[in-house]
Design a protein around this motif. Structure first.
Motif, PDB file in Angstrom:
ATOM      1  N   THR A 147     -59.381  97.113 -35.354  1.00  0.00           N
ATOM      2  CA  THR A 147     -60.943  97.347 -35.104  1.00  0.00           C
ATOM      3  C   THR A 147     -61.386  98.546 -35.936  1.00  0.00           C
ATOM      4  O   THR A 147     -62.416  98.986 -36.895  1.00  0.00           O
ATOM      5  CB  THR A 147     -61.532  97.364 -33.962  1.00  0.00           C
ATOM      6  OG1 THR A 147     -60.929  96.037 -33.534  1.00  0.00           O
ATOM      7  CG2 THR A 147     -62.843  97.245 -33.759  1.00  0.00           C
ATOM      8  N   LEU A 148     -60.723  99.818 -35.722  1.00  0.00           N
ATOM      9  CA  LEU A 148     -60.956 101.158 -36.239  1.00  0.00           C
ATOM     10  C   LEU A 148     -60.943 100.952 -37.631  1.00  0.00           C
ATOM     11  O   LEU A 148     -61.430 101.776 -38.404  1.00  0.00           O
ATOM     12  CB  LEU A 148     -60.276 101.983 -35.438  1.00  0.00           C
ATOM     13  CG  LEU A 148     -60.619 102.242 -34.111  1.00  0.00           C
ATOM     14  CD1 LEU A 148     -59.674 103.437 -33.436  1.00  0.00           C
ATOM     15  CD2 LEU A 148     -62.170 102.892 -33.933  1.00  0.00           C
ATOM     16  N   ARG A 149     -59.715 100.561 -38.030  1.00  0.00           N
ATOM     17  CA  ARG A 149     -59.285 100.585 -39.577  1.00  0.00           C
ATOM     18  C   ARG A 149     -60.248  99.792 -40.303  1.00  0.00           C
ATOM     19  O   ARG A 149     -60.471 100.299 -41.414  1.00  0.00           O
ATOM     20  CB  ARG A 149     -58.006  99.630 -39.665  1.00  0.00           C
ATOM     21  CG  ARG A 149     -57.462  99.351 -41.340  1.00  0.00           C
ATOM     22  CD  ARG A 149     -56.739  98.126 -41.225  1.00  0.00           C
ATOM     23  NE  ARG A 149     -57.294  97.062 -41.038  1.00  0.00           N
ATOM     24  CZ  ARG A 149     -56.662  95.821 -41.006  1.00  0.00           C
ATOM     25  NH1 ARG A 149     -55.332  96.023 -41.318  1.00  0.00           N
ATOM     26  NH2 ARG A 149     -57.410  94.775 -40.509  1.00  0.00           N
ATOM     27  N   ASP A 150     -61.180  98.619 -39.818  1.00  0.00           N
ATOM     28  CA  ASP A 150     -62.022  97.940 -40.531  1.00  0.00           C
ATOM     29  C   ASP A 150     -63.437  98.561 -40.561  1.00  0.00           C
ATOM     30  O   ASP A 150     -64.604  97.993 -41.087  1.00  0.00           O
ATOM     31  CB  ASP A 150     -61.945  96.713 -40.092  1.00  0.00           C
ATOM     32  CG  ASP A 150     -60.704  95.810 -40.429  1.00  0.00           C
ATOM     33  OD1 ASP A 150     -59.808  96.265 -41.186  1.00  0.00           O
ATOM     34  OD2 ASP A 150     -60.536  94.864 -39.847  1.00  0.00           O
ATOM     35  N   MET A 151     -63.534  99.582 -39.878  1.00  0.00           N
ATOM     36  CA  MET A 151     -64.672 100.616 -40.021  1.00  0.00           C
ATOM     37  C   MET A 151     -66.209  99.730 -39.589  1.00  0.00           C
ATOM     38  O   MET A 151     -67.147 100.118 -40.432  1.00  0.00           O
ATOM     39  CB  MET A 151     -64.895 101.249 -41.315  1.00  0.00           C
ATOM     40  CG  MET A 151     -63.746 102.232 -41.468  1.00  0.00           C
ATOM     41  SD  MET A 151     -63.739 103.037 -42.876  1.00  0.00           S
ATOM     42  CE  MET A 151     -65.215 104.155 -43.054  1.00  0.00           C
ATOM     43  N   GLY A 152     -66.184  99.219 -38.713  1.00  0.00           N
ATOM     44  CA  GLY A 152     -67.488  98.520 -37.876  1.00  0.00           C
ATOM     45  C   GLY A 152     -67.672  97.009 -38.460  1.00  0.00           C
ATOM     46  O   GLY A 152     -68.667  96.684 -38.328  1.00  0.00           O
ATOM     47  N   GLY A 153     -66.866  96.686 -39.589  1.00  0.00           N
ATOM     48  CA  GLY A 153     -66.917  95.506 -40.108  1.00  0.00           C
ATOM     49  C   GLY A 153     -66.195  94.368 -39.112  1.00  0.00           C
ATOM     50  O   GLY A 153     -65.949  94.854 -38.179  1.00  0.00           O
ATOM     51  N   MET A 206     -51.492  95.812 -40.888  1.00  0.00           N
ATOM     52  CA  MET A 206     -51.586  97.225 -41.156  1.00  0.00           C
ATOM     53  C   MET A 206     -50.755  97.542 -42.489  1.00  0.00           C
ATOM     54  O   MET A 206     -49.430  97.295 -42.460  1.00  0.00           O
ATOM     55  CB  MET A 206     -51.400  98.211 -39.906  1.00  0.00           C
ATOM     56  CG  MET A 206     -52.141  97.991 -38.928  1.00  0.00           C
ATOM     57  SD  MET A 206     -54.052  98.579 -39.384  1.00  0.00           S
ATOM     58  CE  MET A 206     -53.815 100.266 -39.872  1.00  0.00           C
ATOM     59  N   ARG A 207     -51.330  98.091 -43.432  1.00  0.00           N
ATOM     60  CA  ARG A 207     -50.389  98.727 -44.582  1.00  0.00           C
ATOM     61  C   ARG A 207     -50.072 100.137 -44.587  1.00  0.00           C
ATOM     62  O   ARG A 207     -50.730 100.732 -43.583  1.00  0.00           O
ATOM     63  CB  ARG A 207     -50.832  98.406 -45.991  1.00  0.00           C
ATOM     64  CG  ARG A 207     -51.397  97.021 -46.155  1.00  0.00           C
ATOM     65  CD  ARG A 207     -52.564  96.600 -47.373  1.00  0.00           C
ATOM     66  NE  ARG A 207     -53.540  97.789 -47.317  1.00  0.00           N
ATOM     67  CZ  ARG A 207     -54.256  98.218 -48.308  1.00  0.00           C
ATOM     68  NH1 ARG A 207     -53.779  98.052 -49.542  1.00  0.00           N
ATOM     69  NH2 ARG A 207     -55.206  99.013 -48.181  1.00  0.00           N
ATOM     70  N   ALA A 208     -49.077 100.629 -45.044  1.00  0.00           N
ATOM     71  CA  ALA A 208     -48.886 102.018 -45.206  1.00  0.00           C
ATOM     72  C   ALA A 208     -49.822 102.719 -45.581  1.00  0.00           C
ATOM     73  O   ALA A 208     -50.400 103.839 -44.897  1.00  0.00           O
ATOM     74  CB  ALA A 208     -47.469 102.182 -46.044  1.00  0.00           C
ATOM     75  N   ALA A 209     -51.020 102.330 -46.391  1.00  0.00           N
ATOM     76  CA  ALA A 209     -51.952 103.071 -46.599  1.00  0.00           C
ATOM     77  C   ALA A 209     -53.384 103.018 -45.794  1.00  0.00           C
ATOM     78  O   ALA A 209     -54.176 103.926 -46.097  1.00  0.00           O
ATOM     79  CB  ALA A 209     -52.598 102.617 -48.259  1.00  0.00           C
ATOM     80  N   LYS A 237     -55.306  95.457 -31.418  1.00  0.00           N
ATOM     81  CA  LYS A 237     -56.698  95.268 -31.613  1.00  0.00           C
ATOM     82  C   LYS A 237     -57.389  96.392 -31.845  1.00  0.00           C
ATOM     83  O   LYS A 237     -58.358  96.234 -32.900  1.00  0.00           O
ATOM     84  CB  LYS A 237     -57.413  94.114 -30.781  1.00  0.00           C
ATOM     85  CG  LYS A 237     -56.639  92.779 -30.805  1.00  0.00           C
ATOM     86  CD  LYS A 237     -57.544  91.897 -29.806  1.00  0.00           C
ATOM     87  CE  LYS A 237     -56.844  90.549 -29.911  1.00  0.00           C
ATOM     88  NZ  LYS A 237     -57.759  89.635 -28.742  1.00  0.00           N
ATOM     89  N   LEU A 238     -57.321  97.399 -31.112  1.00  0.00           N
ATOM     90  CA  LEU A 238     -58.149  98.742 -31.427  1.00  0.00           C
ATOM     91  C   LEU A 238     -57.888  99.121 -32.603  1.00  0.00           C
ATOM     92  O   LEU A 238     -58.781  99.745 -33.349  1.00  0.00           O
ATOM     93  CB  LEU A 238     -57.841  99.481 -30.155  1.00  0.00           C
ATOM     94  CG  LEU A 238     -58.614 101.000 -30.083  1.00  0.00           C
ATOM     95  CD1 LEU A 238     -60.188 100.826 -30.295  1.00  0.00           C
ATOM     96  CD2 LEU A 238     -58.195 101.953 -29.136  1.00  0.00           C
ATOM     97  N   VAL A 239     -56.309  99.458 -33.028  1.00  0.00           N
ATOM     98  CA  VAL A 239     -56.439 100.071 -34.421  1.00  0.00           C
ATOM     99  C   VAL A 239     -56.874  99.082 -35.626  1.00  0.00           C
ATOM    100  O   VAL A 239     -57.259  99.891 -36.517  1.00  0.00           O
ATOM    101  CB  VAL A 239     -54.680  99.891 -34.395  1.00  0.00           C
ATOM    102  CG1 VAL A 239     -54.125  99.987 -36.126  1.00  0.00           C
ATOM    103  CG2 VAL A 239     -53.974 100.803 -33.630  1.00  0.00           C
ATOM    104  N   MET A 247     -56.063 107.240 -42.521  1.00  0.00           N
ATOM    105  CA  MET A 247     -57.546 107.122 -41.882  1.00  0.00           C
ATOM    106  C   MET A 247     -57.334 106.546 -40.594  1.00  0.00           C
ATOM    107  O   MET A 247     -58.286 107.109 -39.752  1.00  0.00           O
ATOM    108  CB  MET A 247     -58.286 106.442 -43.095  1.00  0.00           C
ATOM    109  CG  MET A 247     -58.836 107.409 -44.015  1.00  0.00           C
ATOM    110  SD  MET A 247     -59.375 109.008 -43.589  1.00  0.00           S
ATOM    111  CE  MET A 247     -60.730 108.665 -42.751  1.00  0.00           C
ATOM    112  N   THR A 248     -56.847 105.708 -40.149  1.00  0.00           N
ATOM    113  CA  THR A 248     -56.633 104.992 -39.209  1.00  0.00           C
ATOM    114  C   THR A 248     -56.563 105.947 -37.932  1.00  0.00           C
ATOM    115  O   THR A 248     -57.078 105.896 -36.760  1.00  0.00           O
ATOM    116  CB  THR A 248     -55.948 103.663 -38.909  1.00  0.00           C
ATOM    117  OG1 THR A 248     -56.272 102.845 -39.896  1.00  0.00           O
ATOM    118  CG2 THR A 248     -56.015 103.034 -37.388  1.00  0.00           C
TER     119      THR A 248
END
Length: 315
Positions: free
Chosen positions: A186-192, A200-203, A182-184, A207-208
């Motif tokens: 949450t950080l991927r979604d940048m505050g949303g 998770m996608r390769a792209a 969940k942490l990964v 940044m994650t």
């Protein structure tokens, strides 16, 4: 406050002979550059604020279970043992949980950190040592005082709706999940609002891993969050395990370095995080930076961190 400059201009200035960019500015510049490689569409400006904060790795590490042979010293003679990035990072998480002393700072307090930075020109020359002491407001409501490579400055308070990513406000850090998966996300979604149903996608990974490693650079975190971040790194593809790495004190350890896809800002790898080869305790970071046409080898570690009541107060 002036309008933000173009992020690609910020990235070009990264190697200029000017004070280092703030971490949010670096992250935004790298993010926009990486996305530009994937799509011709112009992105909307990021909503995070450019604000000096405690130093965080920008192109940090990631991990997958790729095995290498690392030299491990014992009392009699050196020996070799296979070790994977996942083993190192899960070991670091276990060591963090063993040593962790939970704290609960008040909003009106400051996070104090003392960071030691050693730099040597890559082509040879005199080594310089910087002792950077910083006092960051817990909730961003007070002026902070930060130092980076000896450059000291006051940092203005957060304006309404402004912040950094990963967050630095304690109340926002407490809201981050301590479940690695969940942490990964949450950080991927940048505050949303995190979309845990979206894989998770390769792209997403480049940044994650920047955000996860940036979170790890914070000297003080809520209970369980640092261990979760180590375990989150163990899920990120693109890791390289490097033997015989040294920290700023000359201690030999196991290095972990993120290497991104070719053609991205991380294609040649990011900073190396160094861990003790026996306990997997985090020791420090080895990186390179370029300024004024000169490339420097850089070693850093946190010598002290604490919660204090005012700027210039030391534990």
């Amino acid at each position: 406050m002036s309008e933000p400059r173009n992020e690609l201009q910020l990235l070009r200035e990264w190697d200029a002979d000017t004070p280092p960019l703030t971490d949010p500015a670096r992250a935004r510049a790298l993010f926009r550059l990486h996305q530009a490689m994937l799509t011709p569409t112009t992105l909307a400006p990021a909503t995070v604020r450019r604000r000096p904060v405690l130093r965080m790795a920008v192109a940090g590490v990631a991990a997958a279970a790729i095995t290498t042979t690392v030299l491990v010293a014992n009392e009699s003679s050196p020996r070799t043992e296979p070790v994977s990035a996942a083993t190192v990072l899960h070991g670091a998480a276990a060591e963090e949980r063993r040593l962790e002393r939970p704290i609960a700072p008040r909003d009106d307090q400051f996070i104090y950190t003392k960071e030691i930075v050693e730099e040597t020109p890559a082509r040879g020359g005199r080594t310089r040592t910087y002792v950077d002491e910083s006092w960051n407001s817990v909730d961003g409501s007070k002026k902070s005082y930060v130092s980076e490579l000896g450059r000291k400055q006051w940092v203005p308070v957060f304006a309404p709706g402004q912040g950094t990513w990963p967050p630095t406000k304690w109340t926002e850090l407490e809201q981050l999940p301590t479940d690695p998966r969940k942490l990964v996300i949450t950080l991927r979604d940048m505050g949303g609002k995190p979309d845990y149903s979206k894989p998770m996608r390769a792209a997403d990974w480049p940044m994650t891993q920047v955000f996860v490693s940036g979170l790890l650079r914070a000297p003080v975190l809520p209970k369980g969050l640092r261990a979760a971040a180590y375990e989150a790194l163990a899920t990120v593809p693109g890791i390289k395990v490097l033997p015989h790495q040294k920290d700023a004190d000359g201690r030999v350890g196991v290095g972990i370095q993120y290497v991104g896809p070719a053609g991205t800002p991380w294609g040649k790898g990011g900073p190396v995080l160094v861990f003790d080869p026996k306990t997997y305790r985090y020791l420090g970071m080895h990186d390179r930076r370029t300024a004024g046409g000169t490339t420097y080898e850089q070693w850093t570690y946190i010598a002290a961190s604490a919660v204090v009541d005012r700027v210039m107060q030391r534990p």
